[in-house]
Design a protein around this motif. Structure first.
Motif, PDB file in Angstrom:
ATOM      1  N   LEU A  46      12.055   6.962  -5.116  1.00 48.34           N
ATOM      2  CA  LEU A  46      11.385   5.641  -4.075  1.00 48.34           C
ATOM      3  C   LEU A  46      11.629   4.797  -3.539  1.00 48.34           C
ATOM      4  O   LEU A  46      10.997   4.439  -2.846  1.00 48.34           O
ATOM      5  CB  LEU A  46      10.697   5.130  -6.151  1.00 48.34           C
ATOM      6  CG  LEU A  46      10.121   6.089  -6.582  1.00 48.34           C
ATOM      7  CD1 LEU A  46       9.757   5.682  -8.323  1.00 48.34           C
ATOM      8  CD2 LEU A  46       9.055   6.799  -6.544  1.00 48.34           C
ATOM      9  N   ASP A  47      13.641   4.265  -3.891  1.00 55.95           N
ATOM     10  CA  ASP A  47      13.133   2.853  -2.838  1.00 55.95           C
ATOM     11  C   ASP A  47      13.496   3.517  -1.535  1.00 55.95           C
ATOM     12  O   ASP A  47      14.241   2.941  -0.627  1.00 55.95           O
ATOM     13  CB  ASP A  47      14.904   2.464  -3.771  1.00 55.95           C
ATOM     14  CG  ASP A  47      14.873   1.146  -4.588  1.00 55.95           C
ATOM     15  OD1 ASP A  47      13.256   0.970  -5.035  1.00 55.95           O
ATOM     16  OD2 ASP A  47      15.566   1.067  -5.997  1.00 55.95           O
ATOM     17  N   ASP A  50      10.905   3.593   0.709  1.00 57.79           N
ATOM     18  CA  ASP A  50      10.544   2.493   1.009  1.00 57.79           C
ATOM     19  C   ASP A  50      10.790   2.253   1.461  1.00 57.79           C
ATOM     20  O   ASP A  50       9.992   1.650   2.420  1.00 57.79           O
ATOM     21  CB  ASP A  50      10.188   1.656  -0.699  1.00 57.79           C
ATOM     22  CG  ASP A  50       9.868  -0.553  -0.341  1.00 57.79           C
ATOM     23  OD1 ASP A  50       9.525   0.019   0.728  1.00 57.79           O
ATOM     24  OD2 ASP A  50      11.391  -0.787  -0.533  1.00 57.79           O
ATOM     25  N   GLU A 117       1.610   2.376  -4.162  1.00 52.74           N
ATOM     26  CA  GLU A 117       2.018   0.757  -3.312  1.00 52.74           C
ATOM     27  C   GLU A 117       2.866   0.118  -3.252  1.00 52.74           C
ATOM     28  O   GLU A 117       2.967  -0.734  -2.227  1.00 52.74           O
ATOM     29  CB  GLU A 117       2.401   0.724  -5.338  1.00 52.74           C
ATOM     30  CG  GLU A 117       2.977  -1.703  -5.620  1.00 52.74           C
ATOM     31  CD  GLU A 117       2.637  -1.864  -7.095  1.00 52.74           C
ATOM     32  OE1 GLU A 117       1.573  -2.361  -7.200  1.00 52.74           O
ATOM     33  OE2 GLU A 117       3.652  -1.507  -7.251  1.00 52.74           O
ATOM     34  N   ILE A 118       4.255   1.662  -2.898  1.00 50.15           N
ATOM     35  CA  ILE A 118       4.932   1.361  -2.248  1.00 50.15           C
ATOM     36  C   ILE A 118       4.535   0.966  -0.320  1.00 50.15           C
ATOM     37  O   ILE A 118       4.723   0.439   0.616  1.00 50.15           O
ATOM     38  CB  ILE A 118       5.653   2.243  -2.032  1.00 50.15           C
ATOM     39  CG1 ILE A 118       6.961   2.217  -3.327  1.00 50.15           C
ATOM     40  CG2 ILE A 118       6.993   2.511  -0.417  1.00 50.15           C
ATOM     41  CD1 ILE A 118       7.818   3.205  -3.919  1.00 50.15           C
ATOM     42  N   SER A 121       2.099  -1.254   0.457  1.00 49.55           N
ATOM     43  CA  SER A 121       2.801  -2.704   0.765  1.00 49.55           C
ATOM     44  C   SER A 121       3.644  -3.012   2.094  1.00 49.55           C
ATOM     45  O   SER A 121       3.899  -4.556   2.475  1.00 49.55           O
ATOM     46  CB  SER A 121       4.588  -2.996  -0.531  1.00 49.55           C
ATOM     47  OG  SER A 121       5.875  -2.061  -0.649  1.00 49.55           O
ATOM     48  N   HIS A 122       3.582  -2.242   2.724  1.00 49.14           N
ATOM     49  CA  HIS A 122       4.183  -2.515   4.266  1.00 49.14           C
ATOM     50  C   HIS A 122       2.710  -2.961   5.254  1.00 49.14           C
ATOM     51  O   HIS A 122       1.495  -1.947   5.508  1.00 49.14           O
ATOM     52  CB  HIS A 122       4.805  -1.264   4.654  1.00 49.14           C
ATOM     53  CG  HIS A 122       5.453  -0.301   4.174  1.00 49.14           C
ATOM     54  ND1 HIS A 122       7.171  -1.253   5.072  1.00 49.14           N
ATOM     55  CD2 HIS A 122       6.148  -0.587   3.097  1.00 49.14           C
ATOM     56  CE1 HIS A 122       8.390  -0.838   3.311  1.00 49.14           C
ATOM     57  NE2 HIS A 122       7.708  -0.142   3.142  1.00 49.14           N
TER      58      HIS A 122
END
Length: 130
Positions: A46-47, A50, A117-118, A121-122
């Motif tokens: 997931l990171d 992102d 959500e990821i 967030s951008h």
């Protein structure tokens, strides 16, 4: 897969097609094909997903998002966290157990919701769910 690009990372339009995957690993494969076409590494966390969105400007259209919401929903998310707990280190089992408990009680996010959500967030990305 559709991919429209200019010579830089601005004003792109990328289509994530939910019919191309039904689990998180296959989503990572799809994301790698779309966002890392000319790179020699792939998304695997997931990171990592992102991270590849930094510097991206434009639109992401998620087709068949209803299918993805189901595929990456409660059952797969529960399994995702249970597998991390079983694996133990390097994962914080206590924290993951709390996240899993929240999910089971109806207060946690599914993998689909986390991915949304990821993306959201951008601030330079506009997301459209179809």
């Amino acid at each position: 897969m559709e991919w429209n690009t200019s010579s830089n990372n601005k004003n792109k339009m990328t289509v994530i097609n939910g019919s191309h995957f039904s689990n998180l690993e296959a989503f990572y494969e799809e994301a790698s094909l779309l966002f890392l076409k000319d790179e020699d590494w792939k998304v695997g966390t997931l990171d990592g997903f992102d991270d590849i969105l930094y510097g991206y400007e434009g639109e992401i259209i998620w087709k068949d998002s209803r299918k993805s919401r189901e595929d990456l929903g409660f059952d797969l998310t529960k399994e995702f966290y249970e597998n991390k707990i079983l694996q133990g280190k390097p994962f914080n089992v206590t924290l993951i157990q709390q996240i899993l408990d929240d999910l089971i009680s109806g207060n946690g996010q599914t993998l689909f919701e986390i991915l949304i959500e990821i993306i959201e967030s951008h601030k330079n990305i506009k997301l459209f769910l179809e």
